[in-house]
Motif scaffolding. Sequence first.
Motif: not given
Lengths: 277, 169
Positions: A153-160
């Motif tokens: 979830g954190g990496q998804l957030t960083v991605c966006y």
Amino acid sequence: MTGRFLADAADSLAFSRVLIGLWLVLWTAQWLTAADLFSHDGPLPWARLSRVRQRPLIGRLRRRMSTRLFRALLAAQLCIAVVLLASASVSVLVVCLALLIASLGGFIVLTGEFWSDGSDKIGMIAIAGAFVTGAGVLLGDSALALAGALIAGGQLTVCYLVAGVSKVFFADWRNGAELAAVMAAESWGHPMMERLTRRRPVAIAVSWCVILGEALFPLALLAPRPWLLAALATLMLFHVATALVMGLNTYPWAFAAAYPSATLLGRVLRSSLGWDG
Amino acid sequence: MSAIGAAAVILALGYLAVTLVFQFRPLSAWFPELDQLGVLPRWKFFTQNNGVYDLGVEVQDRRANGSLGDWSPIAAALRGRAWNSLWFPRKYRAAAFRRAADTLERRAMTGKDASPETSLAYALILNHCRDVAPRSGDAEARRFALVRMRGAGEGGERWVVFTSDFHTL
């Protein structure tokens, strides 16, 4: 809080399992069809790949590869994906995900630098995060389960966040020119979108929707659950649009695989701020 | 909270922080494999003009008598059909070809590589050119050129970024 969080983590794993499984069934089936890209008369045969001097160990593995063996390994991965879809057991999930991390990682290492894209990256991260969360649920360790949510979830957030913010610093994105040019390009574009984005106000509006939708996603993690789900649904529509327009057909599935971890992370953040509900 | 769990949370937070740092060069340029594996991914989609310029590949055959044929373009892009939003295995060849062309262009332009023809990127493009373009008559060898294009028709920009040697068909 711990017991409730572990229950929430187990619930999110049920969704992760299905979404990861669906992405992998599509991904593996496509690669089974395309496996002859590495055959002796394909664009990049195993024999040629094996001659990369900087990778002697990987070169030895590539020399042993053949189209038949490659298809067999992919078929095995497809079976693991099907088991993942079929079984509700957390133990089975953890074992399957561990095998998939090895399998996908091996695929990327063996095939080299030209064959994986952003959807493969987020898919790998979703698997890694679900694996760690699953291990936490199995061991009754809420911190370990949280670490998995942070990974995916954190990496998804960083991605966006990075995708959106990096566009803000690009003048051609802010004025719509970049989007119009991409839609006009033979490689990525689409005739209907090219006609639409030729009108500057449309290009600017769509560009800023993309920029803001991506860059502001981190705030959605702090919003009440219905708002977070609405934000994820909106971003999923964006991925579906890119699949329709640009042929990025694996992106909706791969990104969706990380969404359960994002909802779990959002719940933890709101709870830690005392905004639970 | 277990020690392992606490360590895992700290590592996960550190991982996210390192990912943010990894978005910037030169760190990302030093370890491109970490990006490919998704270990430390770069998330800058279409912010490096990589979708704006079309890539064209043109091939030229050399006949047995030594004369050269015309340069003729071959398809580098793959325009999908509606069902390709669901099922699109053909994209892998086209996408790999685009990435290989980007790589080859970078190697040629920076001059770091004394012999780009030994690279995987070159091999992939060459094999692709051999596969997709029919041989003209008594052609015995072929070379390719990478052509960057922006805009269509007479108003468009077009420039050759790399030309290969001739290779036997």
